[in-house]
Design a protein around this motif. Structure first.
Motif, PDB file in Angstrom:
ATOM      1  N   ASN B  39       0.851  -1.184   0.000  1.00  0.00           N
ATOM      2  CA  ASN B  39       0.000   0.000   0.000  1.00  0.00           C
ATOM      3  C   ASN B  39       0.893   1.243   0.000  1.00  0.00           C
ATOM      4  O   ASN B  39       1.660   1.447   0.934  1.00  0.00           O
ATOM      5  CB  ASN B  39      -0.878  -0.030   1.264  1.00  0.00           C
ATOM      6  CG  ASN B  39      -2.086   0.858   1.121  1.00  0.00           C
ATOM      7  OD1 ASN B  39      -2.004   1.909   0.502  1.00  0.00           O
ATOM      8  ND2 ASN B  39      -3.193   0.437   1.687  1.00  0.00           N
ATOM      9  N   PRO B  40       0.833   2.069  -1.072  1.00  0.00           N
ATOM     10  CA  PRO B  40       1.746   3.215  -1.155  1.00  0.00           C
ATOM     11  C   PRO B  40       1.611   4.128   0.069  1.00  0.00           C
ATOM     12  O   PRO B  40       0.511   4.430   0.504  1.00  0.00           O
ATOM     13  CB  PRO B  40       1.300   3.941  -2.426  1.00  0.00           C
ATOM     14  CG  PRO B  40       0.568   2.911  -3.229  1.00  0.00           C
ATOM     15  CD  PRO B  40      -0.072   1.999  -2.232  1.00  0.00           C
ATOM     16  N   MET B  41       2.750   4.550   0.594  1.00  0.00           N
ATOM     17  CA  MET B  41       2.753   5.432   1.774  1.00  0.00           C
ATOM     18  C   MET B  41       3.252   6.809   1.356  1.00  0.00           C
ATOM     19  O   MET B  41       3.997   6.915   0.387  1.00  0.00           O
ATOM     20  CB  MET B  41       3.643   4.835   2.860  1.00  0.00           C
ATOM     21  CG  MET B  41       3.026   3.603   3.500  1.00  0.00           C
ATOM     22  SD  MET B  41       4.015   2.961   4.865  1.00  0.00           S
ATOM     23  CE  MET B  41       5.247   1.995   3.999  1.00  0.00           C
ATOM     24  N   PRO B  42       2.913   7.898   2.041  1.00  0.00           N
ATOM     25  CA  PRO B  42       2.050   7.895   3.228  1.00  0.00           C
ATOM     26  C   PRO B  42       0.591   7.658   2.855  1.00  0.00           C
ATOM     27  O   PRO B  42       0.179   7.922   1.731  1.00  0.00           O
ATOM     28  CB  PRO B  42       2.256   9.303   3.802  1.00  0.00           C
ATOM     29  CG  PRO B  42       2.595  10.146   2.611  1.00  0.00           C
ATOM     30  CD  PRO B  42       3.372   9.254   1.693  1.00  0.00           C
ATOM     31  N   ASN B  43      -0.162   7.176   3.802  1.00  0.00           N
ATOM     32  CA  ASN B  43      -1.589   6.923   3.594  1.00  0.00           C
ATOM     33  C   ASN B  43      -2.312   7.123   4.938  1.00  0.00           C
ATOM     34  O   ASN B  43      -1.693   7.518   5.926  1.00  0.00           O
ATOM     35  CB  ASN B  43      -1.802   5.519   3.014  1.00  0.00           C
ATOM     36  CG  ASN B  43      -1.149   4.447   3.886  1.00  0.00           C
ATOM     37  OD1 ASN B  43      -1.229   4.515   5.111  1.00  0.00           O
ATOM     38  ND2 ASN B  43      -0.507   3.467   3.270  1.00  0.00           N
ATOM     39  N   ARG B  44      -3.614   6.843   4.958  1.00  0.00           N
ATOM     40  CA  ARG B  44      -4.374   7.114   6.182  1.00  0.00           C
ATOM     41  C   ARG B  44      -3.996   6.152   7.320  1.00  0.00           C
ATOM     42  O   ARG B  44      -4.403   6.350   8.453  1.00  0.00           O
ATOM     43  CB  ARG B  44      -5.877   7.066   5.919  1.00  0.00           C
ATOM     44  CG  ARG B  44      -6.441   5.697   5.581  1.00  0.00           C
ATOM     45  CD  ARG B  44      -7.921   5.835   5.248  1.00  0.00           C
ATOM     46  NE  ARG B  44      -8.594   4.569   5.070  1.00  0.00           N
ATOM     47  CZ  ARG B  44      -8.486   3.807   3.978  1.00  0.00           C
ATOM     48  NH1 ARG B  44      -7.718   4.174   2.978  1.00  0.00           N
ATOM     49  NH2 ARG B  44      -9.144   2.672   3.895  1.00  0.00           N
ATOM     50  N   PHE B  45      -3.206   5.142   6.978  1.00  0.00           N
ATOM     51  CA  PHE B  45      -2.740   4.219   8.013  1.00  0.00           C
ATOM     52  C   PHE B  45      -1.425   4.694   8.658  1.00  0.00           C
ATOM     53  O   PHE B  45      -1.038   4.189   9.704  1.00  0.00           O
ATOM     54  CB  PHE B  45      -2.525   2.817   7.424  1.00  0.00           C
ATOM     55  CG  PHE B  45      -3.741   2.277   6.704  1.00  0.00           C
ATOM     56  CD1 PHE B  45      -4.939   2.107   7.381  1.00  0.00           C
ATOM     57  CD2 PHE B  45      -3.684   1.959   5.363  1.00  0.00           C
ATOM     58  CE1 PHE B  45      -6.058   1.620   6.721  1.00  0.00           C
ATOM     59  CE2 PHE B  45      -4.801   1.472   4.693  1.00  0.00           C
ATOM     60  CZ  PHE B  45      -5.994   1.304   5.382  1.00  0.00           C
ATOM     61  N   THR B  46      -0.736   5.627   7.978  1.00  0.00           N
ATOM     62  CA  THR B  46       0.586   6.023   8.489  1.00  0.00           C
ATOM     63  C   THR B  46       0.726   7.531   8.711  1.00  0.00           C
ATOM     64  O   THR B  46       1.664   7.954   9.377  1.00  0.00           O
ATOM     65  CB  THR B  46       1.703   5.584   7.507  1.00  0.00           C
ATOM     66  OG1 THR B  46       1.485   6.237   6.241  1.00  0.00           O
ATOM     67  CG2 THR B  46       1.708   4.077   7.313  1.00  0.00           C
ATOM     68  N   SER B  47      -0.173   8.345   8.149  1.00  0.00           N
ATOM     69  CA  SER B  47       0.004   9.801   8.204  1.00  0.00           C
ATOM     70  C   SER B  47      -1.138  10.468   8.962  1.00  0.00           C
ATOM     71  O   SER B  47      -2.315  10.285   8.623  1.00  0.00           O
ATOM     72  CB  SER B  47       0.072  10.343   6.770  1.00  0.00           C
ATOM     73  OG  SER B  47      -0.282  11.702   6.727  1.00  0.00           O
ATOM     74  N   GLN B  48      -0.772  11.286   9.968  1.00  0.00           N
ATOM     75  CA  GLN B  48      -1.771  12.041  10.731  1.00  0.00           C
ATOM     76  C   GLN B  48      -2.569  12.947   9.793  1.00  0.00           C
ATOM     77  O   GLN B  48      -3.800  13.021   9.861  1.00  0.00           O
ATOM     78  CB  GLN B  48      -1.045  12.878  11.793  1.00  0.00           C
ATOM     79  CG  GLN B  48      -1.955  13.722  12.681  1.00  0.00           C
ATOM     80  CD  GLN B  48      -2.706  12.888  13.718  1.00  0.00           C
ATOM     81  OE1 GLN B  48      -2.214  11.866  14.179  1.00  0.00           O
ATOM     82  NE2 GLN B  48      -3.921  13.305  14.061  1.00  0.00           N
ATOM     83  N   GLU B  49      -1.858  13.633   8.890  1.00  0.00           N
ATOM     84  CA  GLU B  49      -2.497  14.617   8.013  1.00  0.00           C
ATOM     85  C   GLU B  49      -3.511  13.952   7.078  1.00  0.00           C
ATOM     86  O   GLU B  49      -4.647  14.417   6.938  1.00  0.00           O
ATOM     87  CB  GLU B  49      -1.403  15.320   7.207  1.00  0.00           C
ATOM     88  CG  GLU B  49      -1.888  16.522   6.453  1.00  0.00           C
ATOM     89  CD  GLU B  49      -0.762  17.124   5.596  1.00  0.00           C
ATOM     90  OE1 GLU B  49       0.429  16.882   5.901  1.00  0.00           O
ATOM     91  OE2 GLU B  49      -1.106  17.802   4.626  1.00  0.00           O
ATOM     92  N   ILE B  50      -3.104  12.843   6.458  1.00  0.00           N
ATOM     93  CA  ILE B  50      -4.008  12.167   5.508  1.00  0.00           C
ATOM     94  C   ILE B  50      -5.186  11.548   6.258  1.00  0.00           C
ATOM     95  O   ILE B  50      -6.326  11.582   5.797  1.00  0.00           O
ATOM     96  CB  ILE B  50      -3.227  11.114   4.684  1.00  0.00           C
ATOM     97  CG1 ILE B  50      -2.190  11.810   3.802  1.00  0.00           C
ATOM     98  CG2 ILE B  50      -4.178  10.272   3.827  1.00  0.00           C
ATOM     99  CD1 ILE B  50      -1.238  10.868   3.078  1.00  0.00           C
ATOM    100  N   ALA B  51      -4.922  11.028   7.454  1.00  0.00           N
ATOM    101  CA  ALA B  51      -6.011  10.449   8.254  1.00  0.00           C
ATOM    102  C   ALA B  51      -7.042  11.527   8.600  1.00  0.00           C
ATOM    103  O   ALA B  51      -8.254  11.316   8.471  1.00  0.00           O
ATOM    104  CB  ALA B  51      -5.443   9.823   9.518  1.00  0.00           C
ATOM    105  N   GLU B  52      -6.567  12.701   9.011  1.00  0.00           N
ATOM    106  CA  GLU B  52      -7.486  13.787   9.381  1.00  0.00           C
ATOM    107  C   GLU B  52      -8.316  14.233   8.184  1.00  0.00           C
ATOM    108  O   GLU B  52      -9.495  14.541   8.330  1.00  0.00           O
ATOM    109  CB  GLU B  52      -6.702  14.969   9.969  1.00  0.00           C
ATOM    110  CG  GLU B  52      -6.240  14.698  11.401  1.00  0.00           C
ATOM    111  CD  GLU B  52      -5.401  15.823  11.974  1.00  0.00           C
ATOM    112  OE1 GLU B  52      -5.203  16.841  11.280  1.00  0.00           O
ATOM    113  OE2 GLU B  52      -4.938  15.672  13.123  1.00  0.00           O
TER     114      GLU B  52
END
Lengths: 149, 146
Positions: B39-52
Motif C-alpha cells: 500500500n503506497p505510503m504515506p496513507n491514512r494508516f501512516t500519516s496524521q495529516e491524511i487520516a485527518e
C-alpha cells in the motif's frame, strides 16, 4: 421500501485471476515481524520440518494481504459516496508452506443493502480462492465493502 | 498433532472465555505491514495529516492487519494450524500505539467431518470498552483421547 440497486450484474460468474504469488520464507518472516508473530511453526524451519512440513507455515491470514493484487472492476453501483472496508473473512482449507506458489481467483459474491440505526448501507462482497501449485485450494477470503450516502 | 501445548477439545465448555490478550500496533508495526502489503505510503494508516483529511482522529490500523493480530492471538492459544475460519466486522477505526484487548467466548462445540470444532465470538476492544472489531471464529482442537 424496497431499494432498487443498480450495478453491473454481468460481473457475476466472472473470475479475475492474479498470481503466481511465491510464498517465500522471507515473505513469511517479514509478515511475522510486522505483527510480532513468534510461534516457532511460523518462524523456525527446523520446528516446521520436525512437524512434517517442508518449510515454515504461513500464518492463516497472510493470504488476505495478497487479495489487493487482484485487479477488480468497478461494479458501477448507483449508491453511496463513502466507501469503506466493512469486514473480512478467511477460511483455511489446507496448510500454506514456505515454497508454495499460489494463484488467486476472485469473483463478485453478492451485493445487498442493509438498514440499521445509522441509515442504509450497501455491502459489496468479493470472494477470492487461493490454490497452490498442486491444484489444492488452500484458502478462501471474503472482503466486504460498505457504501453509504 | 506434534507437541501440542494448547488446549484439548475436552477441556472446553460453552461460555469459556479466552483472554483478554493485550497487544499494541505501533507506528513502526503499521508502516512495516503497509510496506509488505504494497500500500503506497504515506496513507491514512501512516500519516496524521491524511487520516485527518479522511475524517479520522489519527492514523488507523488497516483492517487486514487487525485481522492478522486477532488471528495471532487465537493461534497463540489454540495452535498454529487450529484456526479454520475467522469472520470479522470492522466496527470502529483501530488506533495505533494503544492497548488492543483481544478476547473470545466459546458459543458452540461440535464434531464435524472427524474434526473437533469450537466456535467462538471474538472481539477486539480498547481500554475504555471501545468495540473495534467483532466477529466469529471456528477452531479445530485435538482430542486428549487421540
Amino acid at each position: 421500501m424496497t431499494m432498487e440497486l443498480e450495478y453491473n450484474r454481468d460481473l457475476y460468474g466472472v473470475e479475475h485471476e492474479a498470481g503466481p504469488f511465491e510464498i517465500t520464507p522471507e515473505l513469511i518472516q517479514t509478515f511475522n515481524r510486522s505483527i510480532g508473530e513468534t510461534n516457532a511453526m511460523f518462524t523456525d524451519h527446523a520446528t516446521a520440518q520436525a512437524a512434517g512440513y517442508s518449510g515454515v507455515l504461513a500464518p492463516p491470514t497472510l493470504v488476505t494481504m495478497l487479495v489487493r493484487n487482484v485487479e477488480l472492476p468497478d461494479i458501477e453501483l448507483n449508491f453511496g459516496v463513502v466507501r469503506f472496508h466493512a469486514g473480512q473473512r478467511v477460511q483455511s482449507r489446507a496448510p500454506i508452506v514456505a515454497g508454495d506458489s499460489l494463484m488467486a481467483s476472485s469473483h463478485l459474491k453478492e451485493v445487498y443493502p442493509k438498514t440499521g440505526r445509522s441509515g442504509t448501507m450497501v455491502f459489496t462482497v468479493w470472494e477470492t480462492t487461493f490454490t497452490n501449485q498442486d491444484g489444492l485450494v488452500v484458502a478462501d477470503v471474503q472482503e466486504s465493502y460498505a457504501s453509504r450516502e | 498433532m506434534p507437541d501440542h501445548n494448547g488446549p484439548f477439545f475436552e477441556d472446553i465448555d460453552l461460555g469459556d472465555e479466552i483472554g483478554p490478550i493485550e497487544l499494541v500496533a505501533t507506528d513502526d508495526n503499521v508502516a512495516n505491514f503497509c510496506a509488505l502489503w504494497g500500500n503506497p505510503m504515506p496513507n491514512r494508516f501512516t500519516s496524521q495529516e491524511i487520516a485527518e483529511k479522511s475524517g479520522l482522529p489519527g492514523p488507523i490500523v488497516p483492517g487486514v492487519m487487525s485481522m492478522a493480530i486477532m488471528s495471532q492471538a487465537l493461534t497463540d492459544w489454540a495452535g498454529p494450524e487450529a484456526l479454520k475460519d475467522l469472520d470479522l466486522v470492522f466496527r470502529q477505526p483501530v488506533p495505533h500505539n494503544k492497548p488492543l484487548l483481544v478476547s473470545a467466548t466459546i458459543t458452540d462445540t461440535r464434531e464435524e467431518d472427524g474434526e473437533n470444532l469450537i466456535e467462538c465470538d471474538v472481539l477486539m476492544m480498547g481500554e475504555a470498552g471501545e468495540r473495534y472489531v467483532g466477529g466469529t471464529a471456528i477452531i479445530a482442537l485435538p482430542s486428549n483421547s487421540e
